[in-house]
Design an enzyme around this catalytic site. Structure first.
Site, PDB file in Angstrom:
ATOM      1  CG  HIS A   1      -6.908  -1.722  -1.057  1.00  0.00           C
ATOM      2  ND1 HIS A   1      -7.480  -1.035  -2.107  1.00  0.00           N
ATOM      3  CD2 HIS A   1      -7.861  -2.578  -0.612  1.00  0.00           C
ATOM      4  CE1 HIS A   1      -8.716  -1.471  -2.299  1.00  0.00           C
ATOM      5  NE2 HIS A   1      -8.975  -2.394  -1.414  1.00  0.00           N
TER       6      HIS A   1
ATOM      7  CG  HIS B   1       5.812  -3.357  -3.322  1.00  0.00           C
ATOM      8  ND1 HIS B   1       4.642  -4.088  -3.304  1.00  0.00           N
ATOM      9  CD2 HIS B   1       6.819  -4.229  -3.036  1.00  0.00           C
ATOM     10  CE1 HIS B   1       4.929  -5.353  -3.023  1.00  0.00           C
ATOM     11  NE2 HIS B   1       6.230  -5.467  -2.849  1.00  0.00           N
TER      12      HIS B   1
HETATM   13 ZN   LIG Z   1       2.633  -3.537  -3.362  1.00  0.00          ZN
END
Ligand SMILES: [Zn+2]
Length: 314
Positions: free
Chosen positions: A110, A167
């Site tokens: 992912h 992130h």
């Molecule tokens: Zn993320």
């Protein structure tokens, strides 16, 4: 007394973990701390538990809280609709300390993910300030990207989306003895720092920390491939020299299943630059179906009257 059978158990445990993670072949060359291996193992388990979701419909087909939640992420961030207020800056601790080395970079199908170990002085990099409900320790870093003809950031800022969004996932120190997945059960469990990147042909200044990670991307093209990033790296080097005094902050969720509503988001307004040829390396990664792992961003979600705060430089 040095307990040799315990040491033997540690080596065995390390081997089993590495084998389970498919990185047993690295065992001969590297030595990872037990704590770091456990963290990688927990991250991997959480990834497996989240099921076999994909980005075919940018998450519109994800179920459960992803479908029904009222505090979901990402959202559009706009200056005009934000509450501009004198909130404190984000304070960074141990962000200038070298992390334990080597680091393990994984293609989990992912994203390209790196679990962050403690620093070499044994402490964790952590943050507080902003609208954060406590102090939060850096746990992992990953990226969302687009493709040759699409941008891949998750949040938008003033109706603009960017090429890549990074992130840095942090966990509330209240839950220091629980995993990230366990902490995500609490409203104040997690804090994520979001950094936007713009693709440029020639970067004004190179973020050498990030480039060290991107240079390893060709080694994790297959799904579930791992590699190490050797040498000194600090959490601060992930941020490079972006201005951290200006940011949006709001209460939201993980942007991947199960979309737990446990994240205090801090998205910096400043946009970092990344050479396009580096970003192109992300597009070469493969997902579990052996297709290119591209456009791994979730569609924008409803704000649902949530307050969005903006901190300006004072
Ligand atoms: Zn993320």
């Amino acid at each position: 007394m040095h307990n040799s059978s315990r040491w033997g158990l540690g080596v065995m445990l390390q081997f089993l973990l590495l084998a389970a993670l498919g990185i047993a072949h690295l065992q001969a060359k590297i030595r990872l701390s037990e704590a770091y291996l456990n963290a990688i193992s927990a991250d991997d388990a959480a990834e497996q538990a989240s099921g076999s979701y994909n980005y075919d419909q940018q998450g519109r087909d994800w179920e459960g809280l992803c479908q029904d939640g009222q505090q979901q992420s990402p959202i559009p961030l706009t200056y005009n609709e934000a509450i501009v207020t004198g909130i404190p800056r984000i304070h960074f601790y141990n962000y200038d300390q070298n992390l334990e080395s080597p680091l393990v970079l994984t293609n989990n199908g992912h994203t390209a993910n790196m679990v962050l170990p403690p620093t070499q002085n044994g402490q964790r990099a952590y943050i507080n300030g902003g609208l954060l409900p406590g102090s939060f320790e850096a746990q992992s870093v990953h990226f969302h990207w687009g493709s040759a003809n699409s941008k891949g950031s998750e949040h938008s800022i003033n109706f603009q989306r960017y090429d890549v969004e990074m992130h840095i996932v942090h966990k509330n120190i209240r839950y220091a003895h629980q995993t990230v997945a366990e902490a995500s059960a609490y409203w104040d469990g997690l804090a994520v720092l979001g950094v936007m990147f713009r693709a440029v042909d020639r970067a004004f200044s190179q973020n050498t920390g990030l480039l060290r990670i991107f240079n390893r991307l060709p080694l994790i093209i297959p799904y579930q491939a791992n590699t190490t990033v050797a040498g000194r790296l600090t959490a601060g080097q992930l941020l490079g020299n972006i201005i951290t005094g200006e940011f949006y902050s709001y209460n939201g969720s993980l942007t991947t299943p199960d979309c737990a509503e446990s994240v205090t988001w801090t998205v910096f307004k400043d946009v970092a630059e990344l050479p396009r040829r580096q970003i192109m390396k992300l597009w070469n990664l493969q997902e579990s179906r052996m297709r290119p792992l591209i456009n791994n961003y979730r569609a924008l979600q409803d704000i649902n009257d949530r307050p969005i705060y903006y901190r300006a430089l004072q």
